[in-house]
Design a protein around this motif. Structure first.
Motif, PDB file in Angstrom:
ATOM      1  N   ILE A  84      81.659  10.136  53.148  1.00  0.00           N
ATOM      2  CA  ILE A  84      81.498  10.503  54.541  1.00  0.00           C
ATOM      3  C   ILE A  84      81.010   9.330  55.381  1.00  0.00           C
ATOM      4  O   ILE A  84      81.193   9.293  56.598  1.00  0.00           O
ATOM      5  CB  ILE A  84      80.532  11.700  54.662  1.00  0.00           C
ATOM      6  CG1 ILE A  84      80.606  12.340  56.040  1.00  0.00           C
ATOM      7  CG2 ILE A  84      79.112  11.292  54.335  1.00  0.00           C
ATOM      8  CD1 ILE A  84      81.929  12.994  56.333  1.00  0.00           C
ATOM      9  N   THR A  96      78.289  17.110  55.744  1.00  0.00           N
ATOM     10  CA  THR A  96      78.429  16.526  57.066  1.00  0.00           C
ATOM     11  C   THR A  96      77.534  15.303  57.244  1.00  0.00           C
ATOM     12  O   THR A  96      76.741  14.950  56.366  1.00  0.00           O
ATOM     13  CB  THR A  96      78.115  17.575  58.145  1.00  0.00           C
ATOM     14  OG1 THR A  96      78.454  17.034  59.430  1.00  0.00           O
ATOM     15  CG2 THR A  96      76.647  17.957  58.125  1.00  0.00           C
ATOM     16  N   LEU A 150      84.760  13.541  59.128  1.00  0.00           N
ATOM     17  CA  LEU A 150      84.072  14.656  58.496  1.00  0.00           C
ATOM     18  C   LEU A 150      84.824  15.189  57.281  1.00  0.00           C
ATOM     19  O   LEU A 150      84.208  15.615  56.299  1.00  0.00           O
ATOM     20  CB  LEU A 150      83.862  15.789  59.501  1.00  0.00           C
ATOM     21  CG  LEU A 150      82.717  15.606  60.504  1.00  0.00           C
ATOM     22  CD1 LEU A 150      82.736  16.736  61.517  1.00  0.00           C
ATOM     23  CD2 LEU A 150      81.380  15.549  59.796  1.00  0.00           C
ATOM     24  N   ARG A 156      84.204  16.987  52.544  1.00  0.00           N
ATOM     25  CA  ARG A 156      84.487  18.354  52.109  1.00  0.00           C
ATOM     26  C   ARG A 156      84.458  18.449  50.584  1.00  0.00           C
ATOM     27  O   ARG A 156      85.196  17.751  49.873  1.00  0.00           O
ATOM     28  CB  ARG A 156      85.868  18.802  52.609  1.00  0.00           C
ATOM     29  CG  ARG A 156      85.986  18.976  54.103  1.00  0.00           C
ATOM     30  CD  ARG A 156      85.394  20.276  54.574  1.00  0.00           C
ATOM     31  NE  ARG A 156      86.060  21.438  54.012  1.00  0.00           N
ATOM     32  CZ  ARG A 156      87.120  22.036  54.561  1.00  0.00           C
ATOM     33  NH1 ARG A 156      87.647  21.558  55.689  1.00  0.00           N
ATOM     34  NH2 ARG A 156      87.632  23.113  53.997  1.00  0.00           N
TER      35      ARG A 156
END
Length: 286
Positions: free
Chosen positions: A115, A146, A154, A158
């Motif tokens: 991320i 996040t 973003l 996940r």
């Protein structure tokens, strides 16, 4: 035994806040960004062991650490710290640095934050990292979830993307940090499905409603009794005391209601979880 499986280490001169101030954007009230070896040792006085790693995300969150700092902290406090290497697959010397960290500095695992550098888990540049970790029995902790950093994608955080990697590398132990917040259910179902995938609860204590819902979901998916969830702080973003109390007192939120409770067995199993018995193919002597 209490093991903090997620502790950040860096020296003061390695932190220069970017446009989005790391100290103020992470949680309400801000964060004191002191995380040098001596500060960590004092902060970790109530835990038996701490897994530490340095962040190498200078362009996105302003911390440009390195494995030498991690190794020096382990050397100074070997009774307390176990070090992981940090990887950034955008660097052409990524594998050279990783081999140095493991072979020379004797670090015991790897930390990666997709991320923070917008390198998705299916990027071909990560294949050598996965293969090296699998070959050398190195657990891979990943920041899943996040971030407040603006110049990142973003979707890279996940947890669902871990599923395909875990299938391709079934002997690679993978740990999804922060239960993949806010995609917590994705994290839980991947950890339930894949024997080589785990998760941990660091930095959830200061979002108590989210934390409570995460543990309810974990109980309902029956992963809380499978040694799949580990305890950590994400220091300096959360402290040891508040992280312990946040877990122990999780049911205070729902007192006087008919909402489900987090069992004492779940609370104890997470707080006293021992990654050294699970993240390596053979228990690691520390």
């Amino acid at each position: 035994m209490i093991v903090d499986c997620h502790v950040n280490v860096f020296n003061a001169d390695q932190f220069s806040p970017p446009e989005v101030d790391l100290s103020g954007g992470a949680r309400p009230g801000g964060v004191s960004m002191a995380a040098d070896a001596d500060t960590l040792y004092e902060a970790m006085r109530d835990v038996d062991k701490a897994i530490i790693f340095s962040l190498r995300y200078g362009d996105s969150v302003g911390v440009d650490g390195n494995d030498e700092v991690t190794a020096a902290a382990v050397q100074k406090y070997p009774d307390k710290f176990v070090g992981f290497a940090c990887v950034d697959p955008r660097r052409p010397d990524c594998m050279e640095l990783l081999e140095h960290a493991i072979g020379t500095l004797k670090l015991k695992g790897v930390k990666f934050g997709p991320i923070y550098n917008s390198v998705p888990l299916d990027d071909p540049r990560l294949d050598p990292v996965y293969a090296y970790c699998q070959k050398h029995d190195l657990p891979l902790t990943m920041h899943m979830g996040t971030t407040f950093a603006r110049d990142t994608l973003l979707d890279a955080g996940r947890p669902i993307h871990v599923d395909a990697v875990a299938q391709r590398y079934p002997d690679l132990k993978m740990i999804m940090a922060h239960m993949g917040h806010p995609w917590i259910d994705e994290c839980i179902v991947v950890a339930r499905k894949r024997p080589n995938v785990y998760t941990e609860v660091s930095a959830l204590c200061y979002r108590p409603w989210q934390f409570y819902q995460a543990l309810v979901s974990a109980q309902e998916y029956v992963i809380t009794d499978r040694n799949k969830i580990f305890w950590g702080t994400d220091f300096p973003f959360a402290q040891v005391g508040e992280s312990i109390e946040g877990l122990r007192n999780i049911n205070h939120l729902v007192e006087g209601t008919r909402l489900p409770r987090i069992s004492q067995e779940t609370i104890d199993a997470i707080l006293h979880s021992n990654p050294f018995d699970h993240w390596w193919h053979s228990p690691l002597s520390v």
